[in-house]
Design an enzyme around this catalytic site. Structure first.
Site, PDB file in Angstrom:
ATOM      1  N   LYS A 197     -23.169  -1.417  -9.405  1.00  6.80           N
ATOM      2  CA  LYS A 197     -24.006  -1.914  -8.542  1.00  6.80           C
ATOM      3  C   LYS A 197     -25.531  -2.569  -9.170  1.00  6.80           C
ATOM      4  O   LYS A 197     -26.124  -1.591  -9.304  1.00  6.80           O
ATOM      5  CB  LYS A 197     -23.961  -1.412  -7.287  1.00  6.80           C
ATOM      6  CG  LYS A 197     -24.588  -2.424  -6.083  1.00  6.80           C
ATOM      7  CD  LYS A 197     -24.538  -1.585  -4.769  1.00  6.80           C
ATOM      8  CE  LYS A 197     -25.424  -2.582  -3.732  1.00  6.80           C
ATOM      9  NZ  LYS A 197     -25.910  -1.668  -2.556  1.00  6.80           N
TER      10      LYS A 197
ATOM     11  N   PHE B 112      -5.701 -31.517  -5.917  1.00  7.39           N
ATOM     12  CA  PHE B 112      -6.317 -31.848  -4.928  1.00  7.39           C
ATOM     13  C   PHE B 112      -7.750 -32.006  -5.384  1.00  7.39           C
ATOM     14  O   PHE B 112      -8.256 -31.649  -6.552  1.00  7.39           O
ATOM     15  CB  PHE B 112      -6.590 -30.577  -3.797  1.00  7.39           C
ATOM     16  CG  PHE B 112      -5.602 -30.497  -3.020  1.00  7.39           C
ATOM     17  CD1 PHE B 112      -4.208 -30.289  -3.123  1.00  7.39           C
ATOM     18  CD2 PHE B 112      -5.870 -30.752  -1.565  1.00  7.39           C
ATOM     19  CE1 PHE B 112      -3.136 -30.417  -2.008  1.00  7.39           C
ATOM     20  CE2 PHE B 112      -4.961 -30.837  -0.471  1.00  7.39           C
ATOM     21  CZ  PHE B 112      -3.547 -30.373  -0.778  1.00  7.39           C
TER      22      PHE B 112
ATOM     23  N   PRO C 148     -11.007 -21.502 -17.204  1.00  8.44           N
ATOM     24  CA  PRO C 148     -10.163 -22.523 -17.520  1.00  8.44           C
ATOM     25  C   PRO C 148      -9.928 -23.409 -16.570  1.00  8.44           C
ATOM     26  O   PRO C 148      -9.830 -23.033 -15.240  1.00  8.44           O
ATOM     27  CB  PRO C 148      -9.001 -21.547 -18.081  1.00  8.44           C
ATOM     28  CG  PRO C 148      -9.198 -20.291 -17.217  1.00  8.44           C
ATOM     29  CD  PRO C 148     -10.879 -20.133 -17.036  1.00  8.44           C
ATOM     30  N   ASP C 149      -9.593 -24.576 -16.650  1.00  8.41           N
ATOM     31  CA  ASP C 149      -9.059 -25.641 -15.792  1.00  8.41           C
ATOM     32  C   ASP C 149      -7.675 -25.590 -15.811  1.00  8.41           C
ATOM     33  O   ASP C 149      -6.884 -25.899 -16.478  1.00  8.41           O
ATOM     34  CB  ASP C 149      -9.468 -27.168 -16.183  1.00  8.41           C
ATOM     35  CG  ASP C 149      -9.252 -28.071 -15.036  1.00  8.41           C
ATOM     36  OD1 ASP C 149      -8.134 -27.769 -14.323  1.00  8.41           O
ATOM     37  OD2 ASP C 149     -10.135 -28.940 -14.869  1.00  8.41           O
TER      38      ASP C 149
ATOM     39  N   ASN D  71     -15.627 -18.969  -2.822  1.00  7.09           N
ATOM     40  CA  ASN D  71     -15.949 -20.171  -2.187  1.00  7.09           C
ATOM     41  C   ASN D  71     -15.326 -20.284  -0.648  1.00  7.09           C
ATOM     42  O   ASN D  71     -14.472 -19.051  -0.363  1.00  7.09           O
ATOM     43  CB  ASN D  71     -15.479 -21.300  -2.656  1.00  7.09           C
ATOM     44  CG  ASN D  71     -13.937 -21.574  -3.368  1.00  7.09           C
ATOM     45  OD1 ASN D  71     -13.200 -21.284  -2.131  1.00  7.09           O
ATOM     46  ND2 ASN D  71     -13.638 -21.070  -4.360  1.00  7.09           N
TER      47      ASN D  71
HETATM   48  O1  PMT Z   1      -8.086 -23.376   1.986  1.00  2.00           O
HETATM   49  P1  PMT Z   1      -8.448 -24.459   3.218  1.00  2.00           P
HETATM   50  O2  PMT Z   1      -9.828 -23.605   3.644  1.00  2.00           O
HETATM   51  O3  PMT Z   1      -7.371 -24.868   3.840  1.00  2.00           O
HETATM   52  O4  PMT Z   1      -9.271 -25.662   2.709  1.00  2.00           O
HETATM   53  C1  PMT Z   1      -8.507 -26.535   1.779  1.00  2.00           C
HETATM   54  C2  PMT Z   1      -9.074 -27.072   0.750  1.00  2.00           C
HETATM   55  C3  PMT Z   1     -10.441 -27.838   0.789  1.00  2.00           C
HETATM   56  C4  PMT Z   1      -9.722 -25.904  -0.242  1.00  2.00           C
HETATM   57  C5  PMT Z   1      -8.243 -27.846  -0.168  1.00  2.00           C
HETATM   58  O5  PMT Z   1      -7.858 -29.063   0.783  1.00  2.00           O
HETATM   59  C6  PMT Z   1      -8.621 -28.457  -1.362  1.00  2.00           C
HETATM   60  O6  PMT Z   1      -9.486 -29.460  -1.424  1.00  2.00           O
HETATM   61  N1  PMT Z   1      -8.509 -27.868  -2.554  1.00  2.00           N
HETATM   62  C7  PMT Z   1      -8.807 -28.080  -4.051  1.00  2.00           C
HETATM   63  C8  PMT Z   1     -10.091 -27.526  -3.897  1.00  2.00           C
HETATM   64  C9  PMT Z   1     -11.005 -27.944  -5.272  1.00  2.00           C
HETATM   65  O7  PMT Z   1     -11.062 -26.926  -6.110  1.00  2.00           O
HETATM   66  O8  PMT Z   1     -11.214 -28.974  -5.618  1.00  2.00           O
HETATM   67  P2  PMT Z   1     -11.691 -29.631  -7.006  1.00  2.00           P
HETATM   68  O9  PMT Z   1     -12.085 -30.973  -6.701  1.00  2.00           O
HETATM   69  O10 PMT Z   1     -12.997 -28.851  -7.476  1.00  2.00           O
HETATM   70  O11 PMT Z   1     -10.705 -29.426  -8.225  1.00  2.00           O
HETATM   71  C10 PMT Z   1      -9.641 -30.370  -8.575  1.00  2.00           C
HETATM   72  C11 PMT Z   1      -8.461 -29.781  -8.728  1.00  2.00           C
HETATM   73  O12 PMT Z   1      -8.400 -28.955 -10.053  1.00  2.00           O
HETATM   74  C12 PMT Z   1      -7.737 -28.903  -7.794  1.00  2.00           C
HETATM   75  O13 PMT Z   1      -6.304 -29.219  -7.727  1.00  2.00           O
HETATM   76  C13 PMT Z   1      -8.125 -27.488  -8.395  1.00  2.00           C
HETATM   77  O14 PMT Z   1      -7.148 -26.726  -7.626  1.00  2.00           O
HETATM   78  C14 PMT Z   1      -7.806 -27.885  -9.801  1.00  2.00           C
HETATM   79  N2  PMT Z   1      -8.632 -26.787 -10.486  1.00  2.00           N
HETATM   80  C15 PMT Z   1     -10.251 -26.641 -10.411  1.00  2.00           C
HETATM   81  C16 PMT Z   1     -11.078 -25.976 -11.186  1.00  2.00           C
HETATM   82  C17 PMT Z   1     -10.170 -25.232 -12.044  1.00  2.00           C
HETATM   83  N3  PMT Z   1     -11.150 -24.181 -12.993  1.00  2.00           N
HETATM   84  N4  PMT Z   1      -8.930 -25.261 -12.386  1.00  2.00           N
HETATM   85  C18 PMT Z   1      -8.124 -25.946 -11.258  1.00  2.00           C
HETATM   86  O15 PMT Z   1      -6.961 -25.994 -11.528  1.00  2.00           O
END
Ligand code: PMT
Length: 405
Positions: free
Chosen positions: A290, A326, A308-309, A211
């Site tokens: 590949k 976030f 996993p989350d 991403n």
């Molecule tokens: O890195 P930059 O270019 O500076 O951009 C910043 C950002 C947009 C990446 C950052 O500000 C941000 O939003 N990070 C979280 C991105 C994300 O994965 O968001 P989400 O809404 O999909 O996930 C929610 C939360 O669960 C996040 O804290 C994520 O770290 C966590 N997560 C998600 C999926 C997963 N499998 N495991 C997780 O721990």
């Protein structure tokens, strides 16, 4: 008199610029604050001010040359570098900042900055166009990433007749900034764990699902927590960013590697901030070679399985750290973020709108902080400033009820 720098041995570097005249007043203020001061002038500073002024005010000989035979017979620059508890360069010209960013050692002051273990602070002063120039800002970013403190500059009318940013802070402001920078941080003794950047989920030896996260937001949070005194471990996905000064970094590639690194460090952490954009899915199998396209193929079906989350898993632990997530959303930011806060049982969530020219891969962002029973909107600004505000909010929420401002 209230002495804010009692006994601190300050090496005051003065570089060439019209603001050099203010360095004499700064020296007096530093001494009033209890500091012992020794002065080093660059060759260009000597065109604006004389060594005699600083010698009289500091009560110590002033040095300006790396080739001073009397002093250097006993390796004077090394002795001076070891003597200092703190190096403060005021004014710091654009040229000096560029030379420090390059790590040059072509005069006494730049050599001392390389040879000392003492913290370095710079107070830039220059014409507003020079200050705004991309080269100056890039040099400052390098210096900041190495832990150099930058004080000012202030905005206003300049000696050259221009108006804008680039004025040296006034001596009392510089003394206050130095005292604040040296005070033990609010988070001293705390261990923070921060994740940042994307994850890459391999399809075959040359392709992956990833991403657009650059890691800048999470790296800024790690730097801000360290600057506030915390001991910080940063688990970083594949990004091209320098490690913030003083932060311990663990590099990972995939979500499962990130999970392992986070779980290994989390038991020791009081706070976990999950700023990483963790891939929700990965290919069900990684092809050993590949993948080739065969004649007649119209497409490729990729089978994905869930990752996993990590955040939810940390939040489900007992005991658990203060857990900050976030939320990257493209619509209904607050509603979706609030739902994530509740579903994952977080202490705080920082929501940002992402998409074309928003959130990812930029120096600026805007955050909406949500926690059970509260919210705070942080307006669009650079990620460093947002990270400081987020760290301050976490500190306030963690403070005992009675102590919360
Ligand atoms: O890195 P930059 O270019 O500076 O951009 C910043 C950002 C947009 C990446 C950052 O500000 C941000 O939003 N990070 C979280 C991105 C994300 O994965 O968001 P989400 O809404 O999909 O996930 C929610 C939360 O669960 C996040 O804290 C994520 O770290 C966590 N997560 C998600 C999926 C997963 N499998 N495991 C997780 O721990």
């Amino acid at each position: 008199m209230n002495q804010s720098l009692p006994g601190v041995r300050v090496l005051l570097g003065v570089s060439g610029g019209i603001a050099a005249y203010k360095a004499a007043e700064l020296l007096r203020r530093l001494r009033d604050a209890g500091a012992q001061v020794r002065v080093v002038l660059t060759a260009n500073a000597e065109r604006f001010v004389t060594a005699l002024t600083f010698q009289a005010l500091s009560g110590n000989p002033v040095r300006s040359s790396l080739w001073d035979e009397a002093a250097e017979g006993a390796m004077g620059h090394i002795e001076l570098a070891r003597w200092a508890d703190q190096v403060l360069i005021a004014p710091a010209s654009a040229d000096l900042l560029a030379r420090l960013a390059q790590g040059r050692a072509d005069d006494l002051l730049s050599t001392l900055c390389l040879a000392t273990a003492a913290p370095l602070a710079v107070a830039p002063a220059m014409n507003q166009q020079m200050w705004a120039h991309a080269a100056t800002q890039a040099n400052l970013a390098i210096l900041r990433s190495r832990g150099v403190q930058v004080f000012g500059p202030a905005a206003g009318s300049q000696a050259c007749g221009d108006v804008g940013s680039g004025r040296l802070l006034e001596p009392p402001e510089l003394v206050a900034a130095l005292a604040a920078a040296r005070a033990p941080g609010e988070l001293a003794g705390q261990r923070w764990l921060v994740s940042a950047g994307p994850t890459y989920e391999d399809i075959d030896p040359v392709r992956f699902v990833g991403n657009r996260s650059s890691g800048r937001m999470g790296f800024a949070v790690a730097a801000a927590a360290h600057a506030a005194g915390a001991q910080v471990t940063l688990v970083a996905g594949p990004v091209a960013l320098p490690t913030p000064h003083g932060v311990t970094r663990i590099d990972v590639r995939s979500a499962r590697q990130m999970r392992e690194a986070v779980l290994a460090a989390v038991a020791d952490s009081e706070v976990f901030v999950s700023a990483a954009a963790v891939g929700d899915f990965r290919p069900a199998a990684v092809a050993p070679h590949k993948l080739k396209k065969a004649d007649g193929d119209s497409g490729l079906e990729l089978s994905l399985v869930q990752n996993p989350d990590i955040l939810a898993e940390v939040a489900a632990r007992s005991p658990r750290p203060f857990v900050v997530g976030f939320a990257a959303e493209t619509e209904q930011v607050e509603a979706h973020a609030r739902a994530k806060l509740e579903r994952k049982r977080l202490d705080l969530i920082a929501a940002n709108e992402v998409g074309h020219e928003l959130g990812f891969e930029r120096d600026d962002n805007a955050l909406l902080l949500l926690w059970p029973g509260g919210r705070e909107a942080l307006a669009r600004t650079d990620k460093g400033a947002l990270a400081q505000a987020l760290v301050a909010r976490i500190a306030r929420l963690r403070a005992p009820q009675g102590a919360r401002p």
